[in-house]
Design a protein around this motif. Structure first.
Motif, short mmCIF file in Angstrom:
data_model
loop_
_atom_site.label_atom_id
_atom_site.label_comp_id
_atom_site.label_asym_id
_atom_site.label_seq_id
_atom_site.Cartn_x
_atom_site.Cartn_y
_atom_site.Cartn_z
N HIS A 199 4.82 4.91 15.57
CA HIS A 199 5.31 6.14 14.93
C HIS A 199 6.83 5.97 14.78
CE1 HIS A 199 2.12 8.08 17.02
NE2 HIS A 199 2.29 7.46 18.23
N GLY A 200 6.95 6.30 13.35
CA GLY A 200 7.95 6.34 12.44
C GLY A 200 8.47 7.76 12.31
N ARG A 201 9.48 7.98 11.25
CA ARG A 201 9.88 9.25 10.85
C ARG A 201 9.58 9.35 9.08
NH1 ARG A 201 14.18 9.88 13.21
NH2 ARG A 201 15.78 9.03 11.48
N GLN A 202 8.96 10.12 8.77
CA GLN A 202 8.61 10.14 7.28
C GLN A 202 10.00 10.65 6.48
OE1 GLN A 202 6.15 13.51 5.86
NE2 GLN A 202 4.83 11.81 4.66
N GLY A 203 9.96 9.92 5.52
CA GLY A 203 11.14 10.39 4.53
C GLY A 203 10.92 9.77 3.18
N ALA A 211 15.08 7.89 7.40
CA ALA A 211 14.02 7.56 7.72
C ALA A 211 13.57 6.57 8.80
CB ALA A 211 12.78 7.55 6.72
N ASN A 213 11.09 3.49 9.07
CA ASN A 213 9.60 3.01 8.69
C ASN A 213 8.70 2.28 9.62
OD1 ASN A 213 7.69 1.62 7.07
ND2 ASN A 213 9.07 1.38 5.23
N ASN A 251 -1.00 6.88 3.62
CA ASN A 251 0.04 7.07 2.70
C ASN A 251 -0.36 6.67 1.22
OD1 ASN A 251 2.27 7.92 1.46
ND2 ASN A 251 3.43 6.00 2.05
N PRO A 258 5.98 6.19 5.23
CA PRO A 258 5.07 7.06 6.20
C PRO A 258 5.39 7.18 7.43
CG PRO A 258 4.45 4.79 5.79
CD PRO A 258 5.88 4.77 4.91
N ALA A 259 4.83 8.19 8.04
CA ALA A 259 5.26 8.63 9.53
C ALA A 259 4.55 7.81 10.48
CB ALA A 259 5.08 10.18 9.71
N GLU A 260 3.67 7.06 10.18
CA GLU A 260 2.69 6.25 11.17
C GLU A 260 1.95 5.06 10.59
OE1 GLU A 260 0.54 8.58 14.35
OE2 GLU A 260 -1.31 8.00 12.95
#
Length: 389
Positions: A199-203, A211, A213, A251, A258-260
């Motif tokens: 699990h990342g953070r979208q940006g 973000a 990645n 994505n 991407p977020a994941e």
């Protein structure tokens, strides 16, 4: 339609008729109905239970038995086949059962309608003249090439609840690499599958500091799991191996982090591991690689299997002697390859696998030498003579 004017103990005609039943998983395709039409007139009690599981197709199976009392021997197999694929790649129709130059063509010829045709023919012959005491059963599923949820595993439980107690079994899977008689499968490595989700953070890709990645983080975890060997093998088994089979990032944009990200893997493990010790090994290395920087989840699939090794001279010794008598080859005792329904049968009785040469299984122009098919029937028949002696 399959022909009915056959000699029931002729494995070639039985195989042709089975191939002409388009039983692509999970369709019955007429294959089990055909077997019932051959077995029932010969005195076999035939039942065709249907099993269900939420989210999967219903699957029809067949259980046929003759005789009574001990010993109770089982031939096991599956009539379902994989799809034939592009018809233009076949020189003969995939469901035609054509014979040319001593080769019988068709989907399932070796995996594994050929094995079924041979052991059905052998069982018919033996039941007609050699079964004076004991029981022979045929346990045939339509779910081996599929999820294996509504087939052998449930059929075994169903039979056990009806009082059947098995003493030994042969699964007619194709076991020989190049020549009939080369190998008996006396065990298999286990199988465990899992998915790693990071699990990342979208940006926006232009602002990576805003973000997280997950892709390079996932790569870091993948590299850690593939950095060292699980083991070097054991006395009876090849080395265990962990293989990544898929990496997915949902994505399609070029300017979005991407977020994941997810990766799927499968482990084939030997007798040095259990499910618990193997999962602990995987979790420890992922935790080490992740540290406090990577947020991930690890999910194991429910359909795992343990390694097993069969030790039974009454089964292995008798089969080896039959193979050598018919082929002149002393078979090797092998545990290589993938999994089969033997992984379920092992919980009920000693089990081995022996069948045809598997070079063309799942290929276009899948085919078997007619000579091998006839010889396989002779091996099974000789085995029955020895086992019930």
């Amino acid at each position: 339609m399959p022909s009915r004017d056959i000699q029931a103990a002729d494995p070639v005609r039985i195989l042709q008729d089975l191939i002409r039943c388009p039983s692509v998983t999970p369709a019955e395709g007429g294959a089990l109905a055909y077997l019932e039409s051959v077995l029932a007139p010969a005195g076999f009690a035939v039942e065709r239970p249907v099993f269900s599981e939420a989210g999967t197709p219903d699957v029809e199976n067949l259980f046929a038995t003759i005789g009574s009392g001990a010993p109770h021997f089982v031939f096991a197999g599956h009539t379902d086949v994989v799809p034939p694929g592009d018809a233009t790649l076949w020189s003969h129709p995939a469901f035609g059962g054509d014979i040319e130059n001593g080769l019988l063509y068709g989907r399932g010829a070796v995996d594994m309608k050929g094995g079924i045709a041979a052991f059905v023919a052998a069982a018919l012959d033996f039941a007609n003249g050699g079964l004076r005491a004991g029981t022979i059963s045929l346990l045939i599923t339509g779910d081996e090439e599929g999820p294996s949820l509504n087939g052998t595993v449930k059929l075994l439980d169903w039979a056990a609840k009806r009082g059947h107690r098995f003493d030994a079994a042969i699964v007619g899977e194709p076991t020989n690499p190049n020549r009939l008689g080369e190998a008996i499968k006396v065990g298999r490595r286990g199988s465990l599958s899992g998915t790693i989700t990071v699990h990342g953070r979208q940006g926006h890709v232009a602002y990576p500091h805003l973000a997280v990645n997950p892709v390079p983080q996932l790569v870091r975890l993948v590299r850690r799991l593939t950095a060292e060997a699980l083991d070097q093998g054991s006395e009876h088994f090849d080395a265990s191996n962990l293989e990544f089979v898929g990496i997915h990032v949902d994505n399609h944009a070029w300017n979005v982090i991407p977020a994941e990200a997810r990766a799927r893997f499968n482990v084939r493990f030997n007798d040095q591991w259990t499910r618990d010790t193997l999962s602990a090994w995987i979790e420890a290395r992922l935790d080490e690689a992740a540290g406090n920087e990577i947020a991930y989840e690890l999910d194991f699939e429910p359909g795992w299997s343990a390694s097993f090794l069969t030790r039974s001279d009454a089964l292995i010794g008798t089969l080896s002697a039959a193979i050598e008598a018919e082929t002149g080859v002393q078979p090797a005792l092998s545990t290589s390859g993938g999994t089969s329904d033997a992984r379920f049968i092992k919980d009920y009785c000693p089990v081995v696998e022996f069948g045809l040469v598997g070079q063309t299984m799942h290929q276009a122009d899948e085919r078997v030498a007619v000579e091998d098919l006839v010889k396989l029937k002779a091996i099974y028949r000789r085995f029955l003579d020895g086992y019930f002696a």
